[in-house]
Enzyme design. Structure first.
Site, PDB file in Angstrom:
ATOM      1  N   GLY A   1     -40.845  63.605   3.222  1.00 56.49           N
ATOM      2  CA  GLY A   1     -39.658  63.172   3.955  1.00 56.49           C
ATOM      3  C   GLY A   1     -39.165  61.835   3.453  1.00 56.49           C
ATOM      4  O   GLY A   1     -39.885  61.122   2.748  1.00 56.49           O
TER       5      GLY A   1
ATOM      6  N   CYS B   1     -47.263  64.089   0.719  1.00 57.82           N
ATOM      7  CA  CYS B   1     -46.509  62.841   0.592  1.00 57.82           C
ATOM      8  C   CYS B   1     -46.346  62.170   1.963  1.00 57.82           C
ATOM      9  O   CYS B   1     -47.305  61.637   2.504  1.00 57.82           O
ATOM     10  CB  CYS B   1     -45.167  63.109  -0.091  1.00 57.82           C
ATOM     11  SG  CYS B   1     -44.417  61.639  -0.806  1.00 57.82           S
ATOM     12  N   TYR B   2     -45.146  62.211   2.565  1.00 60.68           N
ATOM     13  CA  TYR B   2     -44.976  61.629   3.895  1.00 60.68           C
ATOM     14  C   TYR B   2     -45.945  62.272   4.877  1.00 60.68           C
ATOM     15  O   TYR B   2     -46.484  61.605   5.775  1.00 60.68           O
ATOM     16  CB  TYR B   2     -43.543  61.821   4.381  1.00 60.68           C
ATOM     17  CG  TYR B   2     -43.295  61.278   5.777  1.00 60.68           C
ATOM     18  CD1 TYR B   2     -42.945  59.954   5.981  1.00 60.68           C
ATOM     19  CD2 TYR B   2     -43.439  62.104   6.891  1.00 60.68           C
ATOM     20  CE1 TYR B   2     -42.731  59.450   7.266  1.00 60.68           C
ATOM     21  CE2 TYR B   2     -43.237  61.619   8.171  1.00 60.68           C
ATOM     22  CZ  TYR B   2     -42.886  60.293   8.359  1.00 60.68           C
ATOM     23  OH  TYR B   2     -42.682  59.798   9.630  1.00 60.68           O
TER      24      TYR B   2
ATOM     25  N   HIS C   1     -46.360  65.980  -4.989  1.00 63.50           N
ATOM     26  CA  HIS C   1     -45.672  67.185  -4.529  1.00 63.50           C
ATOM     27  C   HIS C   1     -46.158  68.386  -5.323  1.00 63.50           C
ATOM     28  O   HIS C   1     -45.618  68.699  -6.388  1.00 63.50           O
ATOM     29  CB  HIS C   1     -44.160  67.021  -4.683  1.00 63.50           C
ATOM     30  CG  HIS C   1     -43.550  66.088  -3.691  1.00 63.50           C
ATOM     31  ND1 HIS C   1     -43.092  66.497  -2.459  1.00 63.50           N
ATOM     32  CD2 HIS C   1     -43.337  64.751  -3.749  1.00 63.50           C
ATOM     33  CE1 HIS C   1     -42.616  65.459  -1.786  1.00 63.50           C
ATOM     34  NE2 HIS C   1     -42.758  64.394  -2.546  1.00 63.50           N
TER      35      HIS C   1
ATOM     36  N   GLU D   1     -45.680  71.391  -4.775  1.00 65.62           N
ATOM     37  CA  GLU D   1     -44.754  72.526  -4.696  1.00 65.62           C
ATOM     38  C   GLU D   1     -43.726  72.557  -5.815  1.00 65.62           C
ATOM     39  O   GLU D   1     -43.131  73.607  -6.081  1.00 65.62           O
ATOM     40  CB  GLU D   1     -44.031  72.527  -3.335  1.00 65.62           C
ATOM     41  CG  GLU D   1     -43.013  71.403  -3.131  1.00 65.62           C
ATOM     42  CD  GLU D   1     -43.605  70.118  -2.590  1.00 65.62           C
ATOM     43  OE1 GLU D   1     -42.850  69.298  -2.050  1.00 65.62           O
ATOM     44  OE2 GLU D   1     -44.835  69.920  -2.721  1.00 65.62           O
TER      45      GLU D   1
ATOM     46  N   SER E   1     -19.277  89.891  -3.731  1.00 70.64           N
ATOM     47  CA  SER E   1     -18.819  89.032  -4.823  1.00 70.64           C
ATOM     48  C   SER E   1     -19.216  89.578  -6.187  1.00 70.64           C
ATOM     49  O   SER E   1     -18.645  89.194  -7.201  1.00 70.64           O
ATOM     50  CB  SER E   1     -19.401  87.622  -4.662  1.00 70.64           C
ATOM     51  OG  SER E   1     -20.798  87.637  -4.909  1.00 70.64           O
ATOM     52  N   GLY E   2     -20.217  90.456  -6.209  1.00 71.23           N
ATOM     53  CA  GLY E   2     -20.696  90.987  -7.480  1.00 71.23           C
ATOM     54  C   GLY E   2     -21.914  90.272  -8.005  1.00 71.23           C
ATOM     55  O   GLY E   2     -22.518  90.696  -8.998  1.00 71.23           O
ATOM     56  N   GLY E   3     -22.307  89.165  -7.355  1.00 72.79           N
ATOM     57  CA  GLY E   3     -23.512  88.458  -7.749  1.00 72.79           C
ATOM     58  C   GLY E   3     -24.749  89.178  -7.254  1.00 72.79           C
ATOM     59  O   GLY E   3     -24.682  90.147  -6.501  1.00 72.79           O
ATOM     60  N   VAL E   4     -25.923  88.678  -7.645  1.00 73.60           N
ATOM     61  CA  VAL E   4     -27.164  89.340  -7.279  1.00 73.60           C
ATOM     62  C   VAL E   4     -27.379  89.328  -5.770  1.00 73.60           C
ATOM     63  O   VAL E   4     -27.907  90.289  -5.201  1.00 73.60           O
ATOM     64  CB  VAL E   4     -28.361  88.688  -8.013  1.00 73.60           C
ATOM     65  CG1 VAL E   4     -28.541  87.235  -7.627  1.00 73.60           C
ATOM     66  CG2 VAL E   4     -29.649  89.465  -7.744  1.00 73.60           C
ATOM     67  N   ASP E   5     -26.948  88.267  -5.084  1.00 73.10           N
ATOM     68  CA  ASP E   5     -27.182  88.169  -3.648  1.00 73.10           C
ATOM     69  C   ASP E   5     -26.386  89.218  -2.877  1.00 73.10           C
ATOM     70  O   ASP E   5     -26.943  90.011  -2.113  1.00 73.10           O
ATOM     71  CB  ASP E   5     -26.811  86.768  -3.135  1.00 73.10           C
ATOM     72  CG  ASP E   5     -27.529  85.667  -3.882  1.00 73.10           C
ATOM     73  OD1 ASP E   5     -28.595  85.952  -4.458  1.00 73.10           O
ATOM     74  OD2 ASP E   5     -27.023  84.538  -3.907  1.00 73.10           O
ATOM     75  N   SER E   6     -25.071  89.213  -3.068  1.00 73.21           N
ATOM     76  CA  SER E   6     -24.239  90.148  -2.314  1.00 73.21           C
ATOM     77  C   SER E   6     -24.458  91.589  -2.771  1.00 73.21           C
ATOM     78  O   SER E   6     -24.365  92.523  -1.976  1.00 73.21           O
ATOM     79  CB  SER E   6     -22.757  89.772  -2.418  1.00 73.21           C
ATOM     80  OG  SER E   6     -22.267  89.961  -3.719  1.00 73.21           O
ATOM     81  N   SER E   7     -24.778  91.782  -4.048  1.00 72.51           N
ATOM     82  CA  SER E   7     -25.026  93.137  -4.546  1.00 72.51           C
ATOM     83  C   SER E   7     -26.330  93.691  -3.975  1.00 72.51           C
ATOM     84  O   SER E   7     -26.406  94.858  -3.577  1.00 72.51           O
ATOM     85  CB  SER E   7     -25.082  93.138  -6.076  1.00 72.51           C
ATOM     86  OG  SER E   7     -23.840  92.754  -6.628  1.00 72.51           O
TER      87      SER E   7
ATOM     88  N   LYS F   1     -33.817  82.820  -4.676  1.00 69.64           N
ATOM     89  CA  LYS F   1     -33.146  83.676  -5.643  1.00 69.64           C
ATOM     90  C   LYS F   1     -34.114  84.620  -6.353  1.00 69.64           C
ATOM     91  O   LYS F   1     -33.816  85.802  -6.528  1.00 69.64           O
ATOM     92  CB  LYS F   1     -32.409  82.813  -6.670  1.00 69.64           C
ATOM     93  CG  LYS F   1     -31.621  83.594  -7.704  1.00 69.64           C
ATOM     94  CD  LYS F   1     -30.370  84.222  -7.114  1.00 69.64           C
ATOM     95  CE  LYS F   1     -29.317  83.173  -6.810  1.00 69.64           C
ATOM     96  NZ  LYS F   1     -28.032  83.773  -6.402  1.00 69.64           N
TER      97      LYS F   1
END
Length: 539
Positions: free
Chosen positions: A75, A102-103, A189, A191, A243-249, A395
């Site tokens: 943080g 960390c924090y 970190h 991660e 939209s045609g991107g990987v997410d919306s497709s 993603k």
């Protein structure tokens, strides 16, 4: 010896409902780090479900969830600040393993009786981790491995019962543990992708310390997501912004699998797409995937809406709001719809977040980076109910889901493209002329990297148009034209990114083609900024 073998696994995203059915869960308490969701993603890479909750989550609430382990995020605060966020101190007595990052480590030290002070020398970036105890949390973590530091404070005195597991040249207490109580802290970190031994450390915590089992699968996510969609939607109809991107497709395929003809896909051509993409998209979905798509040409409408607007947040707000307006109009023409489906992902939510507002001080713990059209631009009086099955995924997880439900590889591997499109790759005012220039330049970038078979070497590779002009010379004549910025970056998840070291001959080919073929451009420059401190997109 505390040494124990660690299972090697791959990413397996899951849903909230599945987490409740299976207690193999790690909870991340968010203290305002931009990387909190990235911790969750790393946990999922071990095939264990993880979920991010506010740092204000009480011990009693955690008891009800019964997680196998708890991770305290980093943080922006200092633990000795008056307004620094703190956790419920009863968490330390739950008997559940805790890892402070960390924090999170500094808070552990402070609340359990140790001391945290400003470091004599701040530590940012790469550092070699020198291991004092190579067992337990640091099993299979190589001595001298690189870890990513980002701290100005340091542990000056350990609480009773704690010991040092590792140190760096500048940080005496880089990793600590109270073995009896299963409380651990790391000043770095693990991660982030720059921490070479980070994933091994996380596996140790998840499998060895928390005793989790790798029970989550992509197939399980798909199965439960379909069940949740059907339960939420019922017999109602759903409108999807395609939209045609990987997410919306991926979302289109998932929804079509779940509710079939109850889904209506609408592609709104707002005029900010790349060259020839709208026509290709509609043809691909209708003829190859057999998923009907309603095409709406709104180019003139959107261009007029952003005329004269230079502020990037205002662009996003207007475009996001107009998207909803157009969808509402489309819904009236195509029939009544109760639900709007969106391909919102974790990074969208993180960067748009105004979350973790301290109830006592009113201060935000998480810092808003930028709003996204699908989370930051929605009106408060939205008529639709939202369906966002991918909201908790990154993603790479969406790509795994896409593959599992039959999405073609050409879409699965498509580079991310922002919802507002080229509108936020033209810095400053958007005009029809600038859009045409950028489309042509962007096409050349994509053609050149595709021709060499290196498209998938980049997380994103695109062009940006700057609203300035510079003097040049072509054919013995003076020119006064726009510069194009090349932005080519590598990343695993979009949370952090580095600029790609592209061979000079490729850069030369792209530059030569742009200045020779794109009217209105006489200069090409290269953006060599990482994220952070920059973002991938310019706006």
């Amino acid at each position: 010896m505390r040494n124990k073998s660690v299972v090697q696994t791959e990413t397996l995203p899951q849903s909230d409902a599945l987490a409740q059915l299976n207690r193999q869960m790690i909870v991340i308490l968010d203290f305002g780090s931009q990387y909190s969701e990235l911790i969750a993603r790393r946990i999922r890479e071990t095939q264990v479900y993880s979920e991010v909750l506010s740092y204000r989550t009480t011990a009693e609430q955690l008891k009800q969830l019964n997680p196998k382990g708890i991770i305290f995020s980093g943080g922006p605060s200092s633990v000795y600040d008056d307004r620094a966020p703190e956790c419920d101190p009863e968490i330390w007595h739950l008997g559940i393993p805790v890892l402070g990052v960390c924090y999170g480590m500094q808070l552990m030290v402070k609340q359990l009786g140790g001391k945290v002070l400003p470091a004599q020398k701040r530590e940012y970036g790469k550092a070699s981790l020198l291991i004092d105890d190579p067992t337990d949390l640091l099993t299979n973590v190589e001595d001298g491995t690189t870890m990513w530091m980002s701290h100005g404070d340091s542990c000056a005195e350990l609480p009773e019962g704690f010991e040092v597991l590792a140190h760096t040249e500048n940080t005496p207490c880089a990793a600590i543990a109270n073995y009896d109580k299963k409380l651990y802290g790391v000043q770095f970190h693990p991660e982030v992708v720059h921490s070479i031994g980070g994933l091994a450390l996380i596996r140790n915590f998840v499998y060895h310390i928390c005793d989790c089992e790798p029970t989550w699968t992509t197939d399980a996510f798909v199965e439960e997501a379909i069940r949740e969609i059907r339960a939420r939607v019922g017999e109602k109809r759903v409108l999807l912004a395609l939209s045609g991107g990987v997410d919306s497709s991926t979302l289109a395929f998932l929804l079509h699998k779940a509710i079939g003809d109850q889904l209506t896909c609408v592609f709104i051509d707002q005029g900010f797409m790349r060259k020839l993409e709208p026509e290709r998209l509609v043809k691909l979905f209708q003829e190859q995937f057999h998923i009907p798509v309603e095409y709406v040409n709104a180019r003139d409408r959107f261009l007029a809406l952003v005329a004269g607007v230079t502020d990037p947040e205002e662009k996003r707000r207007r475009i996001g709001h107009e998207f909803i307006q157009v969808f509402e109009e489309a819904s009236k023409q195509l029939g009544p719809f109760d639900y709007l489906a969106q391909g919102t992902l974790y990074p969208d939510v993180i960067e748009s977040a105004d979350t973790n507002v301290d109830p006592k001080t009113g201060e935000r713990v998480a810092v808003k980076i930028k709003s996204h059209h699908n989370v930051g631009g929605l009106p408060k009086d939205l008529r639709f109910k939202l369906v966002e099955p991918l909201r908790k995924l990154f993603k790479d997880e969406v790509r795994k889901v896409g593959r599992s439900i039959g999405l073609p590889e050409e879409i699965v591997q498509r580079q991310p493209f922002p919802g507002p499109g080229l509108a936020i790759r033209i810095i400053g005012e958007i005009t029809a002329e600038r859009l045409d220039i950028l489309r042509d330049a962007d096409l050349i970038v994509r053609q050149e990297i595709n021709r060499r078979g290196i498209y998938h070497d980049f997380w994103q590779a695109f062009a940006v148009l700057l609203p300035i002009r510079s003097v040049g010379v072509m054919g013995d004549q003076r020119t006064y034209a726009y510069p194009i910025v090349l932005r080519l970056v590598s990343s695993e998840d979009g949370m952090t990114a580095d600029w790609s070291r592209v061979p000079y001959d490729i850069l030369e080919a792209i530059s030569n083609r742009i200045v020779n073929e794109v009217k209105g451009v006489n200069r090409v420059v290269l953006d060599i900024t990482s994220k952070p401190p920059g973002t991938i997109e310019w706006e």
